[in-house]
Motif scaffolding. Structure first.
Motif, short mmCIF file in Angstrom:
data_model
loop_
_atom_site.label_atom_id
_atom_site.label_comp_id
_atom_site.label_asym_id
_atom_site.label_seq_id
_atom_site.Cartn_x
_atom_site.Cartn_y
_atom_site.Cartn_z
N PRO A 95 -73.84 75.10 -81.31
CA PRO A 95 -73.74 75.73 -82.63
C PRO A 95 -73.54 74.76 -83.78
CG PRO A 95 -71.77 76.16 -81.31
CD PRO A 95 -72.76 75.48 -80.41
N THR A 96 -73.35 73.47 -83.48
CA THR A 96 -73.24 72.50 -84.58
C THR A 96 -74.60 72.21 -85.20
OG1 THR A 96 -73.48 70.56 -83.13
CG2 THR A 96 -71.24 71.40 -83.50
N VAL A 97 -75.68 72.49 -84.47
CA VAL A 97 -77.02 72.19 -85.01
C VAL A 97 -77.94 73.41 -85.07
CG1 VAL A 97 -77.03 69.74 -84.44
CG2 VAL A 97 -77.76 71.37 -82.72
N HIS A 98 -77.60 74.48 -84.35
CA HIS A 98 -78.42 75.70 -84.39
C HIS A 98 -77.49 76.89 -84.49
CE1 HIS A 98 -82.00 73.48 -83.28
NE2 HIS A 98 -81.36 72.95 -82.26
N GLY A 99 -77.94 77.92 -85.15
CA GLY A 99 -77.15 79.13 -85.25
C GLY A 99 -76.16 79.09 -86.40
N GLY A 100 -75.28 80.07 -86.43
CA GLY A 100 -74.33 80.19 -87.53
C GLY A 100 -74.92 80.98 -88.67
N SER A 131 -75.90 80.14 -91.73
CA SER A 131 -77.02 79.59 -92.51
C SER A 131 -78.27 79.32 -91.66
CB SER A 131 -76.61 78.32 -93.24
OG SER A 131 -76.32 77.30 -92.31
N LYS A 132 -78.11 79.33 -90.32
CA LYS A 132 -79.25 79.09 -89.43
C LYS A 132 -79.29 80.17 -88.35
CE LYS A 132 -77.94 74.73 -88.80
NZ LYS A 132 -77.94 73.33 -88.32
N ALA A 133 -79.16 81.41 -88.80
CA ALA A 133 -79.07 82.54 -87.87
C ALA A 133 -80.40 82.81 -87.17
CB ALA A 133 -78.61 83.79 -88.62
N ALA A 180 -83.18 91.65 -95.11
CA ALA A 180 -83.41 90.55 -96.05
C ALA A 180 -82.98 89.24 -95.41
CB ALA A 180 -82.63 90.79 -97.35
N LEU A 181 -83.92 88.30 -95.25
CA LEU A 181 -83.67 87.00 -94.65
C LEU A 181 -83.90 85.92 -95.70
CD1 LEU A 181 -85.55 87.53 -91.25
CD2 LEU A 181 -83.17 88.09 -91.80
N ARG A 182 -82.88 85.09 -95.95
CA ARG A 182 -82.96 84.08 -97.01
C ARG A 182 -83.24 82.70 -96.43
NH1 ARG A 182 -78.54 81.59 -98.36
NH2 ARG A 182 -77.32 83.42 -97.70
N GLY A 215 -94.92 67.94 -91.54
CA GLY A 215 -94.30 69.02 -92.30
C GLY A 215 -94.41 70.37 -91.62
N ARG A 216 -94.88 70.39 -90.38
CA ARG A 216 -95.03 71.66 -89.64
C ARG A 216 -93.74 71.93 -88.87
NH1 ARG A 216 -100.07 69.17 -89.84
NH2 ARG A 216 -101.82 70.57 -90.30
N CYS A 217 -92.70 72.27 -89.61
CA CYS A 217 -91.34 72.33 -89.05
C CYS A 217 -90.77 73.74 -88.93
CB CYS A 217 -90.40 71.48 -89.90
SG CYS A 217 -90.32 72.02 -91.63
N GLY A 218 -91.29 74.69 -89.67
CA GLY A 218 -90.66 75.99 -89.73
C GLY A 218 -89.39 75.92 -90.57
N PHE A 219 -88.62 77.00 -90.55
CA PHE A 219 -87.45 77.04 -91.45
C PHE A 219 -86.41 78.01 -90.92
CE2 PHE A 219 -91.17 79.33 -92.86
CZ PHE A 219 -90.72 80.65 -92.92
N TYR A 220 -85.17 77.73 -91.30
CA TYR A 220 -84.05 78.59 -90.92
C TYR A 220 -83.82 79.65 -91.98
CZ TYR A 220 -82.71 75.61 -87.02
OH TYR A 220 -82.69 74.93 -85.84
N LEU A 221 -83.26 80.76 -91.50
CA LEU A 221 -83.01 81.91 -92.36
C LEU A 221 -81.58 82.42 -92.17
CD1 LEU A 221 -86.32 83.67 -91.33
CD2 LEU A 221 -85.88 82.77 -93.63
N ALA A 222 -80.92 82.75 -93.26
CA ALA A 222 -79.65 83.47 -93.23
C ALA A 222 -79.95 84.96 -93.36
CB ALA A 222 -78.76 83.01 -94.38
N VAL A 223 -79.14 85.78 -92.74
CA VAL A 223 -79.35 87.22 -92.76
C VAL A 223 -78.48 87.82 -93.87
CG1 VAL A 223 -79.27 89.36 -91.44
CG2 VAL A 223 -79.85 87.20 -90.29
N ASP A 224 -79.09 88.11 -95.00
CA ASP A 224 -78.35 88.70 -96.12
C ASP A 224 -78.17 90.21 -95.96
OD1 ASP A 224 -78.02 86.28 -97.33
OD2 ASP A 224 -79.63 86.53 -98.79
N ARG A 225 -79.16 90.86 -95.36
CA ARG A 225 -79.04 92.29 -95.08
C ARG A 225 -79.52 92.55 -93.65
NH1 ARG A 225 -80.97 93.88 -99.97
NH2 ARG A 225 -82.80 94.93 -99.16
N PRO A 226 -78.58 92.87 -92.74
CA PRO A 226 -78.95 93.14 -91.34
C PRO A 226 -79.76 94.42 -91.20
CG PRO A 226 -76.58 92.70 -91.59
CD PRO A 226 -77.14 92.94 -92.96
#
Length: 197
Positions: free
Chosen positions: A55-60, A62-64, A123-125, A153-164
């Protein structure tokens, strides 16, 4: 509006923590994701049934959730074939790169930190690009994969869940612009030096 102002959710993947061989060492990892069907619940910590080993590098918060543009998969397939990892032109299975969501219609250069992907009630930020590690090299089966991710640059991106809520394959989403100060690709380029040493 940005160039990419809407898109489609092509598949949803989750994974459990299990052993992965990385440079001759056995490590715990949940990078291997497999498709799930039906409406999938997404909470503030990610998709129901999805796990993270570190969880130090994935999840949480900001990186849900990790999303990957499906447009990149033919390029990644070609890299593996060029390096002799595979002899055939088979499609890459959804989730092979560790992605929870396979999206169509949005790319890293067109998405900005703080933009929101609006899937109806969900809503995913956008929070940051994915930064690859040795586990990514192991899954892709060639040692330059992480550098290829950063350079291309083909990396994808992390999303936070603002509205579940619930996500369903085939759902469409709209990109709601945030502050538009820096794109996902620009953030990756700022961090590239540490991956290219």
């Amino acid at each position: 509006m940005p160039k990419a102002d809407r898109g489609t959710l092509l598949s949803i993947q989750t994974g459990r923590v299990r052993p992965l061989m990385v440079s001759g060492r056995k490590m715990a990892s949940a990078i291997g994701k497999t498709p799930v069907s039906g409406p999938v619940e997404v909470g503030v910590m990610g998709l129901l049934g999805d796990e993270q080993a570190d969880p130090t590098v994935h999840g949480g918060l900001s990186k849900a959730v990790y999303a990957m543009p499906s447009e990149h998969l033919p390029w990644w397939r070609a890299q593996r074939q060029t390096r002799g990892v595979t002899l055939f032109e088979e499609d890459l299975a959804p989730g092979l790169l560790g992605e929870n969501l396979s999206l169509h219609g949005v790319l890293e250069q067109d998405l900005f930190i703080g933009d929101t992907l609006q899937f109806g009630e969900v809503a995913l930020r956008v929070t940051q690009p994915r930064e690859p590690c040795g586990k990514f090299n192991a899954v892709m089966a060639y040692p330059q994969a992480a550098k290829d991710m950063v350079l291309s640059g083909r990396c994808g991106f992390y999303l936070a869940v603002d509205r579940p809520g619930f996500l369903q394959v085939g759902a469409t989403f709209e990109v709601i612009p945030g502050p538009r100060a820096i794109s996902v690709l620009q953030v990756l380029q700022h961090k590239a030096w540490k991956h290219l040493r």
